[in-house]
Write a protein that holds these residues in place. Structure first.
Motif, PDB file in Angstrom:
ATOM      1  N   MET A   1       0.843  -1.179   0.000  1.00 47.00           N
ATOM      2  CA  MET A   1       0.000   0.000   0.000  1.00 47.00           C
ATOM      3  C   MET A   1       0.889   1.242   0.000  1.00 47.00           C
ATOM      4  O   MET A   1       1.861   1.326   0.719  1.00 47.00           O
ATOM      5  CB  MET A   1      -0.905  -0.024   1.232  1.00 47.00           C
ATOM      6  N   SER A   2       0.531   2.211  -0.817  1.00 46.54           N
ATOM      7  CA  SER A   2       1.331   3.433  -0.884  1.00 46.54           C
ATOM      8  C   SER A   2       0.993   4.351   0.292  1.00 46.54           C
ATOM      9  O   SER A   2      -0.079   4.289   0.872  1.00 46.54           O
ATOM     10  CB  SER A   2       1.094   4.157  -2.206  1.00 46.54           C
ATOM     11  N   THR A   3       1.970   5.183   0.642  1.00 47.16           N
ATOM     12  CA  THR A   3       1.772   6.212   1.643  1.00 47.16           C
ATOM     13  C   THR A   3       2.178   7.527   1.006  1.00 47.16           C
ATOM     14  O   THR A   3       2.569   7.563  -0.158  1.00 47.16           O
ATOM     15  CB  THR A   3       2.635   5.945   2.893  1.00 47.16           C
ATOM     16  N   GLU A   4       2.141   8.597   1.756  1.00 43.33           N
ATOM     17  CA  GLU A   4       2.563   9.895   1.208  1.00 43.33           C
ATOM     18  C   GLU A   4       4.040   9.907   0.859  1.00 43.33           C
ATOM     19  O   GLU A   4       4.472  10.683   0.026  1.00 43.33           O
ATOM     20  CB  GLU A   4       2.245  11.015   2.198  1.00 43.33           C
ATOM     21  N   THR A   5       4.832   9.033   1.495  1.00 42.67           N
ATOM     22  CA  THR A   5       6.276   9.040   1.269  1.00 42.67           C
ATOM     23  C   THR A   5       6.779   7.843   0.465  1.00 42.67           C
ATOM     24  O   THR A   5       7.964   7.763   0.163  1.00 42.67           O
ATOM     25  CB  THR A   5       7.038   9.083   2.610  1.00 42.67           C
ATOM     26  N   THR A   6       5.897   6.903   0.159  1.00 41.46           N
ATOM     27  CA  THR A   6       6.299   5.733  -0.615  1.00 41.46           C
ATOM     28  C   THR A   6       5.290   5.457  -1.723  1.00 41.46           C
ATOM     29  O   THR A   6       4.139   5.874  -1.660  1.00 41.46           O
ATOM     30  CB  THR A   6       6.408   4.467   0.252  1.00 41.46           C
TER      31      THR A   6
ATOM     32  N   SER B   1       3.640   2.184  -4.235  1.00 37.67           N
ATOM     33  CA  SER B   1       3.389   0.747  -4.132  1.00 37.67           C
ATOM     34  C   SER B   1       3.238   0.164  -5.535  1.00 37.67           C
ATOM     35  O   SER B   1       2.933   0.878  -6.490  1.00 37.67           O
ATOM     36  CB  SER B   1       2.159   0.467  -3.278  1.00 37.67           C
ATOM     37  N   VAL B   2       3.469  -1.156  -5.621  1.00 41.23           N
ATOM     38  CA  VAL B   2       3.483  -1.832  -6.911  1.00 41.23           C
ATOM     39  C   VAL B   2       2.681  -3.122  -6.841  1.00 41.23           C
ATOM     40  O   VAL B   2       2.752  -3.854  -5.845  1.00 41.23           O
ATOM     41  CB  VAL B   2       4.931  -2.176  -7.328  1.00 41.23           C
ATOM     42  N   SER B   3       1.927  -3.391  -7.894  1.00 38.81           N
ATOM     43  CA  SER B   3       1.280  -4.693  -8.072  1.00 38.81           C
ATOM     44  C   SER B   3       1.388  -5.063  -9.548  1.00 38.81           C
ATOM     45  O   SER B   3       1.662  -4.217 -10.396  1.00 38.81           O
ATOM     46  CB  SER B   3      -0.185  -4.650  -7.624  1.00 38.81           C
TER      47      SER B   3
ATOM     48  N   PRO C   1      10.803   0.850  -0.248  1.00 40.37           N
ATOM     49  CA  PRO C   1      11.350   1.725   0.798  1.00 40.37           C
ATOM     50  C   PRO C   1      11.129   3.196   0.461  1.00 40.37           C
ATOM     51  O   PRO C   1      10.983   3.574  -0.710  1.00 40.37           O
ATOM     52  CB  PRO C   1      12.836   1.381   0.813  1.00 40.37           C
ATOM     53  N   GLU C   2      11.106   4.006   1.480  1.00 47.07           N
ATOM     54  CA  GLU C   2      10.997   5.450   1.296  1.00 47.07           C
ATOM     55  C   GLU C   2      12.159   5.925   0.428  1.00 47.07           C
ATOM     56  O   GLU C   2      13.292   5.452   0.559  1.00 47.07           O
ATOM     57  CB  GLU C   2      11.027   6.141   2.651  1.00 47.07           C
ATOM     58  N   GLY C   3      11.902   6.852  -0.470  1.00 50.07           N
ATOM     59  CA  GLY C   3      12.937   7.386  -1.346  1.00 50.07           C
ATOM     60  C   GLY C   3      13.091   6.649  -2.668  1.00 50.07           C
ATOM     61  O   GLY C   3      13.926   7.016  -3.490  1.00 50.07           O
ATOM     62  N   THR C   4      12.295   5.604  -2.898  1.00 49.93           N
ATOM     63  CA  THR C   4      12.379   4.861  -4.161  1.00 49.93           C
ATOM     64  C   THR C   4      11.947   5.739  -5.317  1.00 49.93           C
ATOM     65  O   THR C   4      10.903   6.395  -5.256  1.00 49.93           O
ATOM     66  CB  THR C   4      11.481   3.601  -4.115  1.00 49.93           C
TER      67      THR C   4
ATOM     68  N   GLU D   1       1.845   7.282  -4.972  1.00 50.99           N
ATOM     69  CA  GLU D   1       1.128   6.690  -6.105  1.00 50.99           C
ATOM     70  C   GLU D   1       1.183   5.161  -6.035  1.00 50.99           C
ATOM     71  O   GLU D   1       2.146   4.581  -5.538  1.00 50.99           O
ATOM     72  CB  GLU D   1       1.759   7.127  -7.430  1.00 50.99           C
ATOM     73  N   HIS D   2       0.145   4.518  -6.599  1.00 48.28           N
ATOM     74  CA  HIS D   2       0.158   3.070  -6.762  1.00 48.28           C
ATOM     75  C   HIS D   2       0.391   2.770  -8.238  1.00 48.28           C
ATOM     76  O   HIS D   2      -0.191   3.429  -9.108  1.00 48.28           O
ATOM     77  CB  HIS D   2      -1.159   2.429  -6.311  1.00 48.28           C
ATOM     78  N   TYR D   3       1.229   1.773  -8.511  1.00 45.06           N
ATOM     79  CA  TYR D   3       1.565   1.390  -9.881  1.00 45.06           C
ATOM     80  C   TYR D   3       1.194  -0.062 -10.106  1.00 45.06           C
ATOM     81  O   TYR D   3       1.794  -0.959  -9.516  1.00 45.06           O
ATOM     82  CB  TYR D   3       3.063   1.605 -10.143  1.00 45.06           C
ATOM     83  N   HIS D   4       0.191  -0.279 -10.951  1.00 44.00           N
ATOM     84  CA  HIS D   4      -0.178  -1.635 -11.351  1.00 44.00           C
ATOM     85  C   HIS D   4       0.382  -1.831 -12.750  1.00 44.00           C
ATOM     86  O   HIS D   4       0.048  -1.071 -13.659  1.00 44.00           O
ATOM     87  CB  HIS D   4      -1.694  -1.826 -11.330  1.00 44.00           C
ATOM     88  N   VAL D   5       1.266  -2.815 -12.918  1.00 47.78           N
ATOM     89  CA  VAL D   5       1.989  -3.003 -14.171  1.00 47.78           C
ATOM     90  C   VAL D   5       1.700  -4.406 -14.702  1.00 47.78           C
ATOM     91  O   VAL D   5       2.394  -5.372 -14.349  1.00 47.78           O
ATOM     92  CB  VAL D   5       3.505  -2.788 -13.976  1.00 47.78           C
ATOM     93  N   PRO D   6       0.661  -4.558 -15.538  1.00 45.92           N
ATOM     94  CA  PRO D   6       0.345  -5.862 -16.122  1.00 45.92           C
ATOM     95  C   PRO D   6       1.323  -6.234 -17.237  1.00 45.92           C
ATOM     96  O   PRO D   6       1.815  -5.369 -17.964  1.00 45.92           O
ATOM     97  CB  PRO D   6      -1.057  -5.670 -16.702  1.00 45.92           C
ATOM     98  N   LEU D   7       1.570  -7.533 -17.354  1.00 43.20           N
ATOM     99  CA  LEU D   7       2.388  -8.083 -18.432  1.00 43.20           C
ATOM    100  C   LEU D   7       1.494  -8.952 -19.304  1.00 43.20           C
ATOM    101  O   LEU D   7       0.877  -9.899 -18.807  1.00 43.20           O
ATOM    102  CB  LEU D   7       3.534  -8.919 -17.850  1.00 43.20           C
ATOM    103  N   LEU D   8       1.390  -8.608 -20.580  1.00 46.90           N
ATOM    104  CA  LEU D   8       0.695  -9.432 -21.564  1.00 46.90           C
ATOM    105  C   LEU D   8       1.778 -10.245 -22.252  1.00 46.90           C
ATOM    106  O   LEU D   8       2.678  -9.692 -22.873  1.00 46.90           O
ATOM    107  CB  LEU D   8      -0.063  -8.567 -22.568  1.00 46.90           C
TER     108      LEU D   8
END
Length: 135
Positions: free
Chosen positions: A1-6, A8-10, A60-63, A116-123
């Motif tokens: 889950m993303s926070t204000e400082t990090t 997230s990726v799925s 991690p924070e700072g990514t 931000e949350h980043y969902h990155v699907p692979l086809l």
């Protein structure tokens, strides 16, 4: 889950050659805090029956950059997938080298912004792949 400082990726994988999710693909996640910095391996997981990977490690924070490494060769060599290819009349080893996997791995690198949350699907198919930022 993303926070204000990090961020997230799925991710998830769809095998477009058979029209269904790709189950059992190992995925590893790495991150870095700048373009010139070293990659830090954060861990990994594997796709479930729906082709989804729901338990990737937190960033991690700072990514600022993330890399997803998909181990596709083992998936294409599985018995279930070989049977599906035979049903589709797809040549298992045509132009794909000795292992039957033209792309034995797929590495996707992208930039992230904290919060931000980043969902990155692979086809995926035996002879090509496509990625995009999903929702």
């Amino acid at each position: 889950m993303s926070t204000e400082t990090t961020a997230s990726v799925s991710t998830h994988i769809l095998d477009t050659s058979v029209g269904r999710p790709a189950e059992g693909v190992a995925i590893s996640l790495s991150a870095r805090s700048g373009a010139g910095d070293e990659w830090k391996a954060l861990g990994g997981s594997a796709t479930d029956a729906d082709g989804r990977c729901k338990d990737l490690p937190a960033l991690p924070e700072g990514t600022s950059h993330v890399r997803l490494d998909f181990e596709t060769e083992a998936y294409f060599l599985t018995k279930n997938n070989q049977q599906a290819e035979a049903q589709q009349d797809a040549p298992a080893n045509r132009d794909s080298g000795a292992t039957g996997a033209f792309f034995p791995e797929v590495a996707i690198t992208f930039a992230v912004t904290p919060g931000e949350h980043y969902h990155v699907p692979l086809l995926l198919n035996p002879f090509g792949y496509s990625v995009y930022r999903g929702s």
